[in-house]
Enzyme design. Sequence first.
Site, PDB file in Angstrom:
ATOM      1  N   TRP A 172       1.965   1.633  -3.442  1.00 49.38           N
ATOM      2  CA  TRP A 172       0.889   2.221  -4.257  1.00 49.38           C
ATOM      3  C   TRP A 172       0.942   3.745  -4.186  1.00 49.38           C
ATOM      4  CZ3 TRP A 172      -2.360   0.997  -8.011  1.00 49.38           C
ATOM      5  CH2 TRP A 172      -2.738  -0.337  -8.203  1.00 49.38           C
ATOM      6  N   TRP A 215     -21.693  11.195 -19.792  1.00 45.68           N
ATOM      7  CA  TRP A 215     -22.068  11.192 -18.380  1.00 45.68           C
ATOM      8  C   TRP A 215     -23.449  11.806 -18.179  1.00 45.68           C
ATOM      9  CZ3 TRP A 215     -18.655   8.198 -16.256  1.00 45.68           C
ATOM     10  CH2 TRP A 215     -17.320   8.226 -16.676  1.00 45.68           C
ATOM     11  N   GLU A 275       0.837  -1.204   0.000  1.00 47.68           N
ATOM     12  CA  GLU A 275       0.000   0.000   0.000  1.00 47.68           C
ATOM     13  C   GLU A 275       0.875   1.259   0.000  1.00 47.68           C
ATOM     14  OE1 GLU A 275      -3.314   0.097  -0.373  1.00 47.68           O
ATOM     15  OE2 GLU A 275      -3.143  -2.072  -0.619  1.00 47.68           O
ATOM     16  N   TRP A 284     -16.564  11.048 -13.126  1.00 46.50           N
ATOM     17  CA  TRP A 284     -15.664  10.729 -12.015  1.00 46.50           C
ATOM     18  C   TRP A 284     -14.994  11.970 -11.439  1.00 46.50           C
ATOM     19  CZ3 TRP A 284     -10.552  12.090 -12.833  1.00 46.50           C
ATOM     20  CH2 TRP A 284     -10.158  12.277 -14.159  1.00 46.50           C
ATOM     21  N   ASN A 315     -10.664   2.450   2.709  1.00 45.79           N
ATOM     22  CA  ASN A 315     -10.306   2.388   1.296  1.00 45.79           C
ATOM     23  C   ASN A 315     -11.227   1.478   0.494  1.00 45.79           C
ATOM     24  OD1 ASN A 315      -8.403   3.075  -0.897  1.00 45.79           O
ATOM     25  ND2 ASN A 315      -7.988   0.886  -0.894  1.00 45.79           N
ATOM     26  N   TRP A 367      -9.795   7.374  -8.198  1.00 45.80           N
ATOM     27  CA  TRP A 367     -10.990   7.678  -8.993  1.00 45.80           C
ATOM     28  C   TRP A 367     -10.831   7.221 -10.434  1.00 45.80           C
ATOM     29  CZ3 TRP A 367     -15.854   8.776  -8.030  1.00 45.80           C
ATOM     30  CH2 TRP A 367     -16.192   9.155  -6.732  1.00 45.80           C
TER      31      TRP A 367
END
Length: 580
Positions: A390, A419, A387, A472, A454, A495
């Site tokens: 990441w 959208w 993590e 988004w 998360n 996102w």
Amino acid sequence: MQVSTSASPTKKTRRDIKFLPNKVATVENATKADKNPPLFQLEHVLKICSKVQPASKGEAVVYWMRMEDLRIHDNRAFSLASAQAVKDNAPLLVLFVLSPQDYIAHDRSARRIDFTLRNLRVMKDTLAKQHIPLYTITHSPRTTLPDRVLSVLAEWKASHLFANIEYEVDELRRDIKVCELANQSGQVQCTFVHDKCVINPGKVTTKENKAYAVYSPFLRAWLPHITDKPDPLACAPDPKPNDLSIHKLAIYSGLFDSSVPAFVEGFELKLEDAEQMRTCWKEGEDVAHAMLSRFLHTRSRASQMGAVDPLTEGVKEPQKEQSKNSRVVKYKDERDRVNADTTSRLSPYLAAGIISGRACIRATMELSNAKKVDASRDTGIGRWVQEIAWRDFYVHVLAHFPRVSMGRPYQEKFSNVQWETNEEHLQAWKDGRTGVPIVDAGMRQANKMGWMHNRVRMIVAMYLVKDLMIDWRLGEKYFMEILIDGDLASNNGGWQWSASTGVDPVPYFRIFNPYIQSHKADPTGEYIRYFVPELAKVKGKEVHEPPSKVAEKLGYPTPFVKHSEARDRAMRRYKTPGEK
């Protein structure tokens, strides 16, 4: 215990929908930035800076602290500034610039600004004991901030400026301008260094010397760099105290009398919200390290699931013998469980740089008494270190592909996905009133705590984008506006992953079923019952998907869309971008 939803900081959506196009760069400008990333421009200017010898010795060395390095310990730029001050036998000064226009442009949350100010006050008091002043200024407009910084340096007769690099496009361009102005003046030498990542951007590249856009090969290439020389995990030396004589120098002694503002205009917190933030997210490096210690040495507790003090009493002080069943050891199997404190909750402290990723990895090595870093998929420690990797990955992406911080999708083929612009649906999502319990629980947790687990972040993001078919970027913007751990790189990465538009994204045809996700993440339903008090008395599996009659009786909304139908709509629009 139940949580009231009356203190929601949600904002109306009409402004968001009209404002969004102004946040998105043109394809041409994004492509131009990608071809010549501002980070590499800054590094080029810094090479020139390193050859500049100030016209005069100067009387001070300045460390420019930023929002992402709010710590004294293990801070590379601060440490280097201190070494320079000792070498020059000059006072070390700390400058912090509050830039409201930048906060507006970057959708900074009032919670994040308040957290910043609280931590600055702690550091100011700590540094004062070492006779190092921390001076805060507020500046607008942001376009003239570089000139203001050089003006302050001239007033202080500083010969050197040190800072840690920030990787957003605007901040990089600001720093380039600062360095260019310093070079022109010939009075100040600038040294800006990498500190945010464990492995610096530019270090982890393919055989073709290109940046990775997929995490797994990035991780495989990232891990060997842990053994580089000099040691990337090495703890930077603490700054040395100034000589007592600084208090006799009129130009500097007054800096100690200045105060950190109570708030930044336009970013004030309501009293109830401010108290909640102080409860959930206390300030200070000591707090961050205590939370890390709890994570490494103590078990998870359902009583710590929600909006409470993470360091509250009720668990024995961390003991090494407890570590076999600690949260980090169980992290591999329990990290996605939201009905207990299965994670470290360090994201606000990592985002603000109150604790470094290096310190976190060093602590895991000490815990397991290992000489090598464990980043495997097979252990709890390994999964948690991944993590941290990441976080590095998304910063590297931000540095190499600046388009992602300019409102553009990394995958331009999805830039024309159609959208919906349904204000009612967007507002209901923000408020936690979609009729999908796990989504509503997550959004109410974020509204209450300024933070969200998360796993639930992925669920609520996927629901907004794929079920409600809302852009988004509106979700990304709202997260930055309410979360205390808002970080552009990680937030954008998450996102765009959910929207299937980013680096290493979930394929567009893989769409979370929120009800299946709910059963997995909250098997007991206690997380939902905690944050959605309307459903507190719903027993069994119905809490994940209440029948319409039950929902109506309890005053809980029914879903706007059927997941199966919404899934088909999303699949169709992603398959043929531009078509309805």
